[in-house]
Design a protein around this motif. Structure first.
Motif, PDB file in Angstrom:
ATOM      1  N   ASP A  32       0.837  -1.191   0.000  1.00  0.00           N
ATOM      2  CA  ASP A  32       0.000   0.000   0.000  1.00  0.00           C
ATOM      3  C   ASP A  32       0.878   1.248   0.000  1.00  0.00           C
ATOM      4  O   ASP A  32       1.734   1.410   0.874  1.00  0.00           O
ATOM      5  N   PRO A  33       0.725   2.159  -0.981  1.00  0.00           N
ATOM      6  CA  PRO A  33       1.605   3.328  -1.062  1.00  0.00           C
ATOM      7  C   PRO A  33       1.458   4.301   0.102  1.00  0.00           C
ATOM      8  O   PRO A  33       2.366   5.081   0.370  1.00  0.00           O
ATOM      9  N   VAL A  34       0.319   4.276   0.790  1.00  0.00           N
ATOM     10  CA  VAL A  34       0.117   5.178   1.927  1.00  0.00           C
ATOM     11  C   VAL A  34       0.576   4.537   3.223  1.00  0.00           C
ATOM     12  O   VAL A  34       1.322   5.127   4.008  1.00  0.00           O
ATOM     13  N   PHE A  35       0.174   3.302   3.467  1.00  0.00           N
ATOM     14  CA  PHE A  35       0.324   2.698   4.782  1.00  0.00           C
ATOM     15  C   PHE A  35       1.556   1.822   4.945  1.00  0.00           C
ATOM     16  O   PHE A  35       1.996   1.585   6.072  1.00  0.00           O
ATOM     17  N   ALA A  36       2.128   1.339   3.850  1.00  0.00           N
ATOM     18  CA  ALA A  36       3.258   0.410   3.961  1.00  0.00           C
ATOM     19  C   ALA A  36       4.425   0.961   4.786  1.00  0.00           C
ATOM     20  O   ALA A  36       4.985   0.241   5.626  1.00  0.00           O
ATOM     21  N   PRO A  37       4.839   2.233   4.593  1.00  0.00           N
ATOM     22  CA  PRO A  37       5.988   2.714   5.383  1.00  0.00           C
ATOM     23  C   PRO A  37       5.769   2.647   6.886  1.00  0.00           C
ATOM     24  O   PRO A  37       6.714   2.437   7.649  1.00  0.00           O
ATOM     25  N   PHE A  38       4.508   2.802   7.330  1.00  0.00           N
ATOM     26  CA  PHE A  38       4.237   2.812   8.765  1.00  0.00           C
ATOM     27  C   PHE A  38       4.343   1.418   9.383  1.00  0.00           C
ATOM     28  O   PHE A  38       4.487   1.299  10.605  1.00  0.00           O
ATOM     29  N   THR A  39       4.276   0.366   8.561  1.00  0.00           N
ATOM     30  CA  THR A  39       4.403  -0.987   9.113  1.00  0.00           C
ATOM     31  C   THR A  39       5.779  -1.208   9.718  1.00  0.00           C
ATOM     32  O   THR A  39       5.956  -2.103  10.548  1.00  0.00           O
ATOM     33  N   ALA A  40       6.770  -0.400   9.319  1.00  0.00           N
ATOM     34  CA  ALA A  40       8.118  -0.553   9.866  1.00  0.00           C
ATOM     35  C   ALA A  40       8.156  -0.305  11.365  1.00  0.00           C
ATOM     36  O   ALA A  40       9.053  -0.805  12.058  1.00  0.00           O
ATOM     37  N   LEU A  41       7.184   0.447  11.888  1.00  0.00           N
ATOM     38  CA  LEU A  41       7.170   0.708  13.323  1.00  0.00           C
ATOM     39  C   LEU A  41       7.011  -0.577  14.129  1.00  0.00           C
ATOM     40  O   LEU A  41       7.418  -0.649  15.286  1.00  0.00           O
ATOM     41  N   VAL A  42       6.423  -1.595  13.514  1.00  0.00           N
ATOM     42  CA  VAL A  42       6.233  -2.871  14.198  1.00  0.00           C
ATOM     43  C   VAL A  42       7.574  -3.473  14.610  1.00  0.00           C
ATOM     44  O   VAL A  42       7.688  -4.119  15.655  1.00  0.00           O
ATOM     45  N   VAL A  82      16.147  -4.092   9.137  1.00  0.00           N
ATOM     46  CA  VAL A  82      16.933  -4.032   7.903  1.00  0.00           C
ATOM     47  C   VAL A  82      16.263  -4.856   6.807  1.00  0.00           C
ATOM     48  O   VAL A  82      16.192  -4.429   5.639  1.00  0.00           O
ATOM     49  N   ALA A  83      15.758  -6.037   7.166  1.00  0.00           N
ATOM     50  CA  ALA A  83      15.104  -6.895   6.172  1.00  0.00           C
ATOM     51  C   ALA A  83      13.857  -6.214   5.604  1.00  0.00           C
ATOM     52  O   ALA A  83      13.646  -6.191   4.384  1.00  0.00           O
ATOM     53  N   LEU A  84      13.034  -5.643   6.487  1.00  0.00           N
ATOM     54  CA  LEU A  84      11.824  -4.974   6.017  1.00  0.00           C
ATOM     55  C   LEU A  84      12.170  -3.728   5.207  1.00  0.00           C
ATOM     56  O   LEU A  84      11.532  -3.445   4.179  1.00  0.00           O
ATOM     57  N   GLY A  85      13.182  -2.989   5.647  1.00  0.00           N
ATOM     58  CA  GLY A  85      13.593  -1.808   4.901  1.00  0.00           C
ATOM     59  C   GLY A  85      14.057  -2.167   3.500  1.00  0.00           C
ATOM     60  O   GLY A  85      13.750  -1.460   2.529  1.00  0.00           O
ATOM     61  N   GLY A  86      14.793  -3.260   3.379  1.00  0.00           N
ATOM     62  CA  GLY A  86      15.232  -3.707   2.063  1.00  0.00           C
ATOM     63  C   GLY A  86      14.073  -4.125   1.187  1.00  0.00           C
ATOM     64  O   GLY A  86      14.021  -3.805  -0.009  1.00  0.00           O
ATOM     65  N   TRP A  87      13.114  -4.848   1.784  1.00  0.00           N
ATOM     66  CA  TRP A  87      11.959  -5.315   1.005  1.00  0.00           C
ATOM     67  C   TRP A  87      11.133  -4.129   0.514  1.00  0.00           C
ATOM     68  O   TRP A  87      10.736  -4.066  -0.657  1.00  0.00           O
ATOM     69  N   LEU A  88      10.879  -3.168   1.414  1.00  0.00           N
ATOM     70  CA  LEU A  88      10.067  -2.013   1.024  1.00  0.00           C
ATOM     71  C   LEU A  88      10.788  -1.154  -0.011  1.00  0.00           C
ATOM     72  O   LEU A  88      10.156  -0.639  -0.945  1.00  0.00           O
ATOM     73  N   SER A  89      12.103  -0.988   0.134  1.00  0.00           N
ATOM     74  CA  SER A  89      12.848  -0.214  -0.864  1.00  0.00           C
ATOM     75  C   SER A  89      12.748  -0.862  -2.235  1.00  0.00           C
ATOM     76  O   SER A  89      12.566  -0.171  -3.252  1.00  0.00           O
ATOM     77  N   GLY A  90      12.842  -2.180  -2.265  1.00  0.00           N
ATOM     78  CA  GLY A  90      12.675  -2.886  -3.523  1.00  0.00           C
ATOM     79  C   GLY A  90      11.274  -2.726  -4.090  1.00  0.00           C
ATOM     80  O   GLY A  90      11.093  -2.548  -5.302  1.00  0.00           O
ATOM     81  N   GLU A  91      10.289  -2.772  -3.208  1.00  0.00           N
ATOM     82  CA  GLU A  91       8.900  -2.590  -3.643  1.00  0.00           C
ATOM     83  C   GLU A  91       8.692  -1.204  -4.250  1.00  0.00           C
ATOM     84  O   GLU A  91       8.025  -1.054  -5.275  1.00  0.00           O
ATOM     85  N   TRP A  92       9.296  -0.188  -3.634  1.00  0.00           N
ATOM     86  CA  TRP A  92       9.122   1.174  -4.150  1.00  0.00           C
ATOM     87  C   TRP A  92       9.812   1.342  -5.509  1.00  0.00           C
ATOM     88  O   TRP A  92       9.388   2.165  -6.325  1.00  0.00           O
ATOM     89  N   ILE A  93      10.867   0.565  -5.751  1.00  0.00           N
ATOM     90  CA  ILE A  93      11.556   0.643  -7.042  1.00  0.00           C
ATOM     91  C   ILE A  93      10.689   0.069  -8.156  1.00  0.00           C
ATOM     92  O   ILE A  93      10.592   0.639  -9.246  1.00  0.00           O
ATOM     93  N   ILE A  94      10.040  -1.056  -7.884  1.00  0.00           N
ATOM     94  CA  ILE A  94       9.284  -1.728  -8.955  1.00  0.00           C
ATOM     95  C   ILE A  94       7.827  -1.299  -9.028  1.00  0.00           C
ATOM     96  O   ILE A  94       7.157  -1.521 -10.038  1.00  0.00           O
ATOM     97  N   ALA A  95       7.306  -0.665  -7.965  1.00  0.00           N
ATOM     98  CA  ALA A  95       5.903  -0.256  -7.966  1.00  0.00           C
ATOM     99  C   ALA A  95       5.719   0.993  -8.833  1.00  0.00           C
ATOM    100  O   ALA A  95       6.650   1.776  -9.044  1.00  0.00           O
ATOM    101  N   ASP A  96       4.512   1.152  -9.324  1.00  0.00           N
ATOM    102  CA  ASP A  96       4.187   2.305 -10.162  1.00  0.00           C
ATOM    103  C   ASP A  96       3.753   3.471  -9.271  1.00  0.00           C
ATOM    104  O   ASP A  96       2.599   3.903  -9.296  1.00  0.00           O
TER     105      ASP A  96
END
Length: 270
Positions: A20-30, A61-75
């Motif tokens: 989710d482009p709005v909510f995904a970054p906030f999941t890192a707080l978990v 670090v694992a979640l940050g890497g996954w989300l960074s990759g997602e932001w690269i390939i997402a539209d």
């Protein structure tokens, strides 16, 4: 966490939340918050606290890497970005740096400091471009502008832990940018006053707590007259602010109106 997890499950978003482009970054707080809790626990039970911290660091670090990759390939469109995108790698990396230094892992602390600062430079340029040039953030996301003050403050706190609380060029430079972002926050007060209370308001707590912590660090490093009184005032104001956020949060959770399920679609469209 309990209410959020229940909201995700009931909304059938277990497979989509991290996209989710709005909510995904906030999941890192978990995974970020347990790092802070691990450092606090380490002051009483070193082994247990360090274990909690290191596990949370790896997950961050694992979640940050996954989300960074997602932001690269997402539209993603520029207008979908918001300061919450700092959380997974910038906040996560810099908090990990400070925690590593607190546990005496000097090399790991420097590694995570570089990780967080470089991510701040990369993401910060995108986010400021979005804030400067794109339409205004949706109402519910406007409190996230407070997160802009967090990177220099959290970086400054981490650097104090790394270098033993000494003032140097790096700590001064980070503090200088933090001062600019604090002044920006003063200009944002009329904007924040228009925002109805909701989860976004908690963006103020972490951001301003980081600023207060940095101020306390500077008061500890400089021979300031009345230093103890100033520290007491800062901590008192911060405590009152968190209580002021907590009371309506608990009340609305009890009423079932804090995380309305209908709020997701308008935020995504915006």
């Amino acid at each position: 966490m309990i209410w959020y997890a229940r909201d995700v499950v009931r909304g059938g978003r277990l497979r989509t939340e991290l996209k989710d482009p709005v909510f995904a970054p906030f999941t890192a707080l978990v995974v970020i918050v347990p790092m802070l809790l691990g450092v606090a626990l380490g002051g009483h039970a070193r082994a247990a606290g360090e274990a909690v911290f290191l596990v949370a660091l790896v997950l961050t670090v694992a979640l940050g890497g996954w989300l960074s990759g997602e932001w690269i390939i997402a539209d993603l469109q520029l207008a979908q970005w918001h300061p919450g995108y700092f959380l997974p790698t910038v906040a996560g990396g810099l908090i990990a740096a400070g925690g590593s230094a607190a546990f005496g892992h000097g090399t790991l602390a420097m590694l995570m400091f570089g990780y967080g600062v470089i991510c701040w430079l990369v993401l910060g340029s995108i986010i400021l471009l979005r804030l400067f040039t794109a339409p205004t953030l949706p109402m519910a996301l406007r409190p996230t502008i407070a997160i802009e003050v967090a990177p220099p403050a959290v970086a400054g706190n981490a650097w104090f832990l790394i270098n033993g609380g000494h003032l140097d060029a790096i700590s001064a430079g980070l503090a200088g940018y933090a001062v600019l972002m604090v002044l920006v926050q003063l200009r944002m007060i009329p904007v924040y006053r228009q925002v109805p209370f909701g989860p976004g308001w908690w963006a103020y707590s972490f951001s301003y707590a980081a600023v207060v912590t940095l101020a306390v660090g500077w008061l500890g490093a400089e021979p300031v007259p009345g230093r103890t009184a100033w520290i007491a005032v800062l901590l008192g104001v911060l405590t009152v602010a968190v209580v002021a956020l907590s009371i309506p949060t608990v009340r609305r959770l009890a009423q079932g109106s804090y995380l309305p399920s209908t709020a997701r679609e308008p935020a995504q469209r915006s």
